[in-house]
Each structure stands twice: as structure tokens, then as C-alpha cells.
Design an enzyme around this catalytic site. Structure first.
Site, PDB file in Angstrom:
ATOM      1  N   ALA A 169       0.796  -1.216   0.000  1.00  0.00           N
ATOM      2  CA  ALA A 169       0.000   0.000   0.000  1.00  0.00           C
ATOM      3  C   ALA A 169       0.836   1.277   0.000  1.00  0.00           C
ATOM      4  O   ALA A 169       0.296   2.356   0.235  1.00  0.00           O
ATOM      5  CB  ALA A 169      -0.930  -0.008   1.204  1.00  0.00           C
TER       6      ALA A 169
ATOM      7  N   ASN B 139       1.304  -3.402   8.120  1.00  0.00           N
ATOM      8  CA  ASN B 139       2.328  -4.240   7.465  1.00  0.00           C
ATOM      9  C   ASN B 139       3.294  -3.381   6.650  1.00  0.00           C
ATOM     10  O   ASN B 139       4.488  -3.691   6.552  1.00  0.00           O
ATOM     11  CB  ASN B 139       1.651  -5.268   6.562  1.00  0.00           C
ATOM     12  CG  ASN B 139       0.960  -6.346   7.363  1.00  0.00           C
ATOM     13  OD1 ASN B 139       1.597  -7.271   7.835  1.00  0.00           O
ATOM     14  ND2 ASN B 139      -0.349  -6.217   7.539  1.00  0.00           N
TER      15      ASN B 139
ATOM     16  N   HIS C  94      -0.808   7.284   3.847  1.00  0.00           N
ATOM     17  CA  HIS C  94       0.515   6.913   4.355  1.00  0.00           C
ATOM     18  C   HIS C  94       1.487   8.018   3.979  1.00  0.00           C
ATOM     19  O   HIS C  94       1.674   8.315   2.796  1.00  0.00           O
ATOM     20  CB  HIS C  94       1.001   5.597   3.736  1.00  0.00           C
ATOM     21  CG  HIS C  94       0.113   4.434   4.030  1.00  0.00           C
ATOM     22  ND1 HIS C  94      -0.013   3.889   5.295  1.00  0.00           N
ATOM     23  CD2 HIS C  94      -0.699   3.699   3.232  1.00  0.00           C
ATOM     24  CE1 HIS C  94      -0.860   2.873   5.251  1.00  0.00           C
ATOM     25  NE2 HIS C  94      -1.295   2.744   4.017  1.00  0.00           N
TER      26      HIS C  94
HETATM   27  N1  LIG Z   1       1.746  -5.001   2.977  1.00  0.00           N
HETATM   28  C1  LIG Z   1       0.727  -4.232   2.717  1.00  0.00           C
HETATM   29  O1  LIG Z   1       0.891  -3.150   2.162  1.00  0.00           O
HETATM   30  C2  LIG Z   1      -0.641  -4.651   3.061  1.00  0.00           C
HETATM   31  C3  LIG Z   1      -0.894  -5.835   3.712  1.00  0.00           C
HETATM   32  N2  LIG Z   1      -2.168  -6.220   3.974  1.00  0.00           N
HETATM   33  C4  LIG Z   1      -2.402  -7.504   4.631  1.00  0.00           C
HETATM   34  O2  LIG Z   1      -2.777  -8.450   3.643  1.00  0.00           O
HETATM   35  C5  LIG Z   1      -3.601  -9.457   4.228  1.00  0.00           C
HETATM   36  C6  LIG Z   1      -4.843  -9.705   3.371  1.00  0.00           C
HETATM   37  O3  LIG Z   1      -5.648  -8.558   3.332  1.00  0.00           O
HETATM   38  P1  LIG Z   1      -7.220  -8.670   2.997  1.00  0.00           P
HETATM   39  O4  LIG Z   1      -7.441  -9.595   1.876  1.00  0.00           O
HETATM   40  O5  LIG Z   1      -7.753  -7.302   2.924  1.00  0.00           O
HETATM   41  O6  LIG Z   1      -7.751  -9.375   4.340  1.00  0.00           O
HETATM   42  P2  LIG Z   1      -9.120 -10.180   4.546  1.00  0.00           P
HETATM   43  O7  LIG Z   1      -9.335 -10.237   6.008  1.00  0.00           O
HETATM   44  O8  LIG Z   1     -10.192  -9.644   3.677  1.00  0.00           O
HETATM   45  O9  LIG Z   1      -8.785 -11.655   3.999  1.00  0.00           O
HETATM   46  C7  LIG Z   1      -7.872 -12.511   4.627  1.00  0.00           C
HETATM   47  C8  LIG Z   1      -8.297 -13.947   4.362  1.00  0.00           C
HETATM   48  O10 LIG Z   1      -7.267 -14.799   4.848  1.00  0.00           O
HETATM   49  C9  LIG Z   1      -7.831 -15.807   5.656  1.00  0.00           C
HETATM   50  N3  LIG Z   1      -6.865 -16.185   6.693  1.00  0.00           N
HETATM   51  C10 LIG Z   1      -6.462 -15.447   7.756  1.00  0.00           C
HETATM   52  N4  LIG Z   1      -5.588 -16.147   8.503  1.00  0.00           N
HETATM   53  C11 LIG Z   1      -5.422 -17.338   7.889  1.00  0.00           C
HETATM   54  C12 LIG Z   1      -4.658 -18.499   8.179  1.00  0.00           C
HETATM   55  N5  LIG Z   1      -3.902 -18.575   9.275  1.00  0.00           N
HETATM   56  N6  LIG Z   1      -4.724 -19.532   7.320  1.00  0.00           N
HETATM   57  C13 LIG Z   1      -5.519 -19.482   6.225  1.00  0.00           C
HETATM   58  N7  LIG Z   1      -6.286 -18.425   5.906  1.00  0.00           N
HETATM   59  C14 LIG Z   1      -6.236 -17.366   6.731  1.00  0.00           C
HETATM   60  C15 LIG Z   1      -9.112 -15.220   6.236  1.00  0.00           C
HETATM   61  O11 LIG Z   1     -10.041 -16.226   6.580  1.00  0.00           O
HETATM   62  C16 LIG Z   1      -9.588 -14.338   5.076  1.00  0.00           C
HETATM   63  O12 LIG Z   1     -10.444 -15.034   4.201  1.00  0.00           O
HETATM   64  C17 LIG Z   1      -3.886  -8.964   5.668  1.00  0.00           C
HETATM   65  O13 LIG Z   1      -2.971  -9.583   6.573  1.00  0.00           O
HETATM   66  C18 LIG Z   1      -3.580  -7.497   5.581  1.00  0.00           C
HETATM   67  O14 LIG Z   1      -3.232  -6.958   6.829  1.00  0.00           O
HETATM   68  C19 LIG Z   1      -3.223  -5.472   3.581  1.00  0.00           C
HETATM   69  C20 LIG Z   1      -3.001  -4.284   2.950  1.00  0.00           C
HETATM   70  C21 LIG Z   1      -1.711  -3.751   2.682  1.00  0.00           C
HETATM   71  O1  LIG Z   2      -3.639  -1.154   3.118  1.00  0.00           O
HETATM   72  C1  LIG Z   2      -3.057  -0.302   3.789  1.00  0.00           C
HETATM   73  O2  LIG Z   2      -3.224   0.924   3.614  1.00  0.00           O
HETATM   74  C2  LIG Z   2      -2.026  -0.692   4.793  1.00  0.00           C
HETATM   75  C3  LIG Z   2      -2.306  -1.906   5.537  1.00  0.00           C
HETATM   76  O3  LIG Z   2      -3.437  -2.275   5.764  1.00  0.00           O
HETATM   77  C4  LIG Z   2      -1.177  -2.678   6.039  1.00  0.00           C
HETATM   78  O4  LIG Z   2      -0.026  -2.271   5.797  1.00  0.00           O
HETATM   79  O5  LIG Z   2      -1.398  -3.699   6.690  1.00  0.00           O
END
Ligand SMILES: NC(=O)C1=CN([C@@H]2O[C@H](COP(=O)(O)OP(=O)(O)OC[C@H]3O[C@@H](n4cnc5c(N)ncnc54)[C@H](O)[C@@H]3O)[C@@H](O)[C@H]2O)C=CC1
Ligand SMILES: O=C([O-])CC(=O)C(=O)O
Length: 252
Positions: free
Chosen positions: A119, A175, A203
Site C-alpha cells: 500500500a 504491514n 501513508h
Molecule cells: N503489505 C501491505 O501493504 C498490506 C498488507 N495487507 C495484509 O494483507 C492481508 C490480506 O488482506 P485482505 O485480503 O484485505 O484481508 P481479509 O481479512 O479480507 O482476507 C484474509 C483472508 O485470509 C484468511 N486467513 C487469515 N488467517 C489465515 C490463516 N492462518 N490460514 C488461512 N487463511 C487465513 C481469512 O479467513 C480471510 O479469508 C492482511 O494480513 C492485511 O493486513 C493489507 C493491505 C496492505
Molecule cells: O492497506 C493499507 O493501507 C495498509 C495496511 O493495511 C497494512 O499495511 O497492513
């Protein structure tokens, strides 16, 4: 065309499935089996309720879009099975001991762990911090209170401190701070705000060093099914997958 295994069938998983043009999602896994079933139908993949079976499928790379806990639980096994790993929940890598183990697992298997920019932007040239250490590296993040499950009538700082501490408290929201630190070669300071007047995930990155100084502000549109996750995070994975085999590498 590369074969992708998708770990996590939530908001980002759905966006990936809808835009799977340069790759094929062949296997999906989620801790909630119904979600895997539903996403499998959308992407013409096979759903797996058993993680080991998911891992045995013919995939080149596993994309994690699940949680910090999922990376910790499955990361080493994925690399050990000879698959590359895309880690969106990069917060898992804040733990020095776990990160060292994961890197060692990748090295032994001859595979790669790829942390997308997610992000934020600017991770490419913030890597200069690995050569010429940065004096300042600060991430100021502002999200809507609702996206963090908080209710407040006015802008409020909810965390100030180091990235490794913030990710422990807000593993679904910061993250990016850990990814920033991994790129720059030093841990980021973090200020996390909620603000009822913002409609975007903002951000702001402040960096300073021998090179001069940087200010980046990213005003992200929240993604449709999870407002805490910026839509850019899913686009970032799609871009990573599109360029995986490209001989021309642009950006540091
Ligand atoms: N690095 C970055 O810039 C960003 C990272 N993220 C992270 O990416 C991930 C995914 O985001 P979203 O799809 O929006 O989340 P979400 O909550 O919509 O989907 C996550 C899915 O993963 C599943 N899940 C969670 N823990 C699990 C496990 N231990 N084993 C198997 N399945 C599992 C959940 O049941 C859910 O269906 C989150 O951890 C979020 O914090 C999100 C946005 C930005
Ligand atoms: O999606 C974003 O803006 C950031 C976020 O959730 C993450 O870093 O976990």
C-alpha cells in the site's frame, strides 16, 4: 504462464482472482473452507481444506494474502516445498528470529521470498538506506476509525513508537511499516492516527539521510470488501506477478 497457489481468500484474494490475466490461480486455501470454495468457483481453481494437500499441487509460487499468523504458520513449509513465496502480511517479518529462519528456508530451497510494495510507494529507492544509513525513517498512517473498529469524533493518535511494536498491536493495518524498514535497512518509526474526516488510507513517509530528504504521501482508496486494506496493495501483487519473468527490471 505461471501457476499460483493462493493462501487467503478474502478481499485481496478476490481482487487477484478478478484480474488473473498473466497468471493462473490453480489452488486456493483459506482457514475458512467456505471462502476457499467460493473463490475457487470464481477463479476456476481447486479449493483445499487441507494445507499439505494445497502445497502438493503444481504451483510455482504461493501468494499469501491472509494474515501475519498465516505467514508464521505456513511460510517455512511453503519454501521447503520448493515454492517461491509472496508475503503481503510482511509484518510477520518484524520478528528477527522468524525472519532469519524464513530466509534460511528460502536459501536452502533455492527459492525467493517477495515482499511487494503493497500500500505504499518508494520502497525501491529507500533501499539506498542499506548503503548509506538513513537518519530519519518515519511512517505516519491515517485511516478511518471504522476501518480499525474504533469510534471517535475527532482525529486521534492511537500509536507512536517503533514498527515492530505497532505490528503486534495492529497486525491487519501496518504491514507497510515493516516492509518500509526491510527495504531501508532500519526499523521505521510509526505514528498511527484515526480520523473520522478521512475517506482514504493515508501513508506519509519521511526519510532523511546523506542523500537529502524525501516526503511521500500516498492517499489510497480503500478496497471494496475491507476498508483497512488499500486497493493499491492488491494492484501491487498483480504488478509483481506480471513482471516476474520480465528480463527488464526497472527500479532498484
Ligand atoms: N503489505 C501491505 O501493504 C498490506 C498488507 N495487507 C495484509 O494483507 C492481508 C490480506 O488482506 P485482505 O485480503 O484485505 O484481508 P481479509 O481479512 O479480507 O482476507 C484474509 C483472508 O485470509 C484468511 N486467513 C487469515 N488467517 C489465515 C490463516 N492462518 N490460514 C488461512 N487463511 C487465513 C481469512 O479467513 C480471510 O479469508 C492482511 O494480513 C492485511 O493486513 C493489507 C493491505 C496492505
Ligand atoms: O492497506 C493499507 O493501507 C495498509 C495496511 O493495511 C497494512 O499495511 O497492513
Amino acid at each position: 504462464m505461471i501457476n499460483v497457489g493462493l493462501l487467503g481468500c478474502g478481499n485481496v484474494g478476490h481482487i487477484l482472482a478478478r484480474h488473473a490475466e498473466n497468471f493462473r490461480i490453480v489452488a486456493v486455501f483459506d482457514i475458512i473452507p467456505d471462502r476457499a470454495q467460493e473463490l475457487a468457483a470464481l477463479s476456476h481453481a481447486e479449493p483445499y481444506a487441507d494445507f499439505d494437500e494445497f502445497l502438493r499441487q503444481d504451483t510455482d509460487i504461493i501468494v499469501e494474502a491472509a494474515s501475519v499468523a498465516a505467514v508464521r504458520r505456513y511460510g517455512e513449509a511453503i519454501l521447503g516445498a520448493g515454492k517461491d513465496l509472496v508475503v503481503l502480511s510482511g509484518g510477520a517479518l518484524a520478528d528477527d528470529e522468524f525472519r532469519t529462519r524464513l530466509i534460511e528456508a528460502a536459501r536452502s530451497a533455492g527459492r525467493k521470498i517477495r515482499v511487494p510494495s503493497g500500500a505504499v510507494t518508494g520502497l525501491d529507492n529507500l533501499k539506498i538506506g542499506q548503503i548509506s544509513p538513513l537518519q530519519t525513517l518515519l511512517l505516519r498512517t491515517t485511516k478511518s476509525p471504522g476501518s480499525l473498529g474504533i469510534s471517535t469524533p475527532a482525529r486521534m493518535e492511537i500509536f507512536k513508537g517503533m514498527a515492530h511494536e505497532c505490528i503486534k498491536q495492529y497486525p491487519k493495518n501496518i504491514n507497510v511499516a515493516v516492509a518500509l524498514g526491510l527495504a531501508a535497512g532500519r526499523e521505521a518509526d510509526v505514528e498511527l492516527y484515526v480520523d473520522p474526516d478521512v475517506e482514504r488510507n493515508v501513508h506519509e513517509i519521511f526519510a532523511e539521510g546523506e542523500f537529502g530528504d524525501i516526503y511521500i504521501r500516498v492517499r489510497n482508496v480503500p478496497s471494496p470488501e475491507n476498508p483497512a486494506t488499500s486497493y493499491m496493495a492488491a494492484l501491487s501483487i498483480l504488478t509483481l506477478l506480471k513482471n516476474l519473468d520480465n528480463p527488464l527490471v526497472v527500479g532498484t
